[in-house]
Write an enzyme that holds these catalytic residues in place. Structure first.
Site, PDB file in Angstrom:
ATOM      1  CD  GLU A 161      -2.147   3.385  -5.733  1.00  0.00           C
ATOM      2  OE1 GLU A 161      -3.012   2.583  -6.110  1.00  0.00           O
ATOM      3  OE2 GLU A 161      -0.998   3.029  -5.401  1.00  0.00           O
ATOM      4  CG  ASP A 203       2.877  -2.313  -8.412  1.00  0.00           C
ATOM      5  OD1 ASP A 203       3.015  -1.963  -9.602  1.00  0.00           O
ATOM      6  OD2 ASP A 203       1.873  -2.932  -8.000  1.00  0.00           O
ATOM      7  CG  HIS A 247      -1.973  -0.734  -7.609  1.00  0.00           C
ATOM      8  ND1 HIS A 247      -2.339   0.006  -6.517  1.00  0.00           N
ATOM      9  CD2 HIS A 247      -2.258  -2.018  -7.282  1.00  0.00           C
ATOM     10  CE1 HIS A 247      -2.841  -0.784  -5.581  1.00  0.00           C
ATOM     11  NE2 HIS A 247      -2.793  -2.028  -6.034  1.00  0.00           N
ATOM     12  NE  ARG A 304      -4.168  -1.561  -0.103  1.00  0.00           N
ATOM     13  CZ  ARG A 304      -4.199  -2.551  -0.982  1.00  0.00           C
ATOM     14  NH1 ARG A 304      -3.170  -2.729  -1.808  1.00  0.00           N
ATOM     15  NH2 ARG A 304      -5.246  -3.348  -1.054  1.00  0.00           N
TER      16      ARG A 304
END
Length: 332
Positions: A263, A258, A295, A234
């Site tokens: 985001e 990632d 992601h 996260r």
């Protein structure tokens, strides 16, 4: 069950439509994310199906409740985006996909690590420009390094096994220790000791009030100089401002992420023709030792198939009023 499916991407449609004939549900796909401007689309449905950036906060839950939509199927493992206390007060039933493919995420963490360790992302760009110089591409061996894994749930355990197979000394931190990992030689340590001893630190824990900004000014100061930090869990586990400063002073030697704490308004969308307004991610992308993916750690055929089948099975249980196998409950 009639389901309003939010934040739809092409791969969602493909995987869910493949499994849908085996289930008695009607899915209506909506491309927008679920927010105060789109919640009205759920009117007349029995349930909503949401993803990580669909924030089910109080005002959204109130609107859904007013429309008598009381079933929420999360097609993800995390649920920090849901106001569970308010959901419980309003009588919502919520389920999730607790583990779709631990190996998919763990292998992506490895991909970030290996790319950073050998600078393959930089080499790829050079060769495409007909530049075959290897100056500046000196990397480091992963074998023999100490890898610290924070969080040893299904994904963390998979990553520990990978690092063990790579010839690393593997340290771990979790409230609940795994006997399976201990039998493989993984050593559990207090968090401060893991931070101090690890050459590589990979985050595999959920986002809670306790883990918010787990990587911050103070925890970074405890790490080795030149540490490699990987985050496929996260975004808000890392305080972005603190890690930017740590990259500038070389406390952090490599960063692979990632996920990103801001985001929500960036990822899962094509913004290639726009001027990037997020100064922090612009700053991160300016570092040669930072690798960012959008992601995608979960994005494998196997993981998508499991997400679809589990979500549809969850909807079966919701419709039948059965005890929910993957229920998410509010806890004081």
């Amino acid at each position: 069950m009639r389901v309003a499916f939010f934040s739809t991407k092409s791969y969602d449609k493909e995987s869910f439509n493949h499994h849908l004939p085996d289930f008695n549900h009607e899915l209506t796909y909506f491309e927008p994310k679920l927010d105060i401007n789109t919640v009205a689309l759920a009117k007349g449905f029995d349930a909503v199906c949401s993803f990580v950036n669909d924030h089910l906060e109080e005002k959204i839950l109130n609107k859904l409740s007013e429309m008598n939509v009381k079933n929420i199927a999360l097609r993800c493992a995390g649920y920090n985006q849901v106001d569970l206390k308010k959901a419980a007060e309003l009588g919502f039933k919520i389920c999730r996909v607790p583990a779709y493919s631990p190996e998919a995420v763990a292998e992506h963490a490895l991909a970030l690590l290996m790319s950073l360790s050998r600078k393959t992302h930089k080499a790829y760009n050079r060769v495409r420009e007909n530049n075959y110089s290897i100056d500046g591409l000196t990397g480091f061996n992963i074998h023999g390094k100490t890898a610290g894994v924070i969080g040893t749930g299904a994904i963390g355990r998979a990553f520990c096994k990978i690092m063990n197979g790579m010839g690393c000394k593997v340290l771990a931190y979790d409230i609940y220790e795994s006997d399976e990992l201990k039998d493989l030689g993984v050593t559990y340590l207090p968090l401060n000791e893991l931070l101090a001893e690890s050459d590589i630190i990979s985050l595999h824990c959920p986002l809670t009030s306790d883990t918010f900004h787990l990587v911050n000014k103070d925890s970074l100061a405890q790490m080795k100089d030149g540490v490699t930090v990987i985050n496929t869990s996260r975004g808000a586990l890392i305080e972005t401002k603190a890690v930017i400063k740590a990259l500038k002073n070389r406390k952090v030697g490599n960063l692979g992420i990632d996920v990103y704490e801001q985001e929500e308004d960036l990822f899962f969308q094509n913004r290639s023709e726009e001027i990037l307004q997020d100064e922090q991610i612009s700053r991160l992308m300016g570092f040669p030792n930072v690798l960012i993916t959008g992601h995608q750690a979960f994005l494998t055929n196997e993981a998508l198939a499991h997400i679809a089948s589990t979500t549809l099975e969850n909807l079966d249980e919701l419709e039948a009023g059965k005890e929910l196998t993957n229920e998410v409950l509010w806890q004081e």
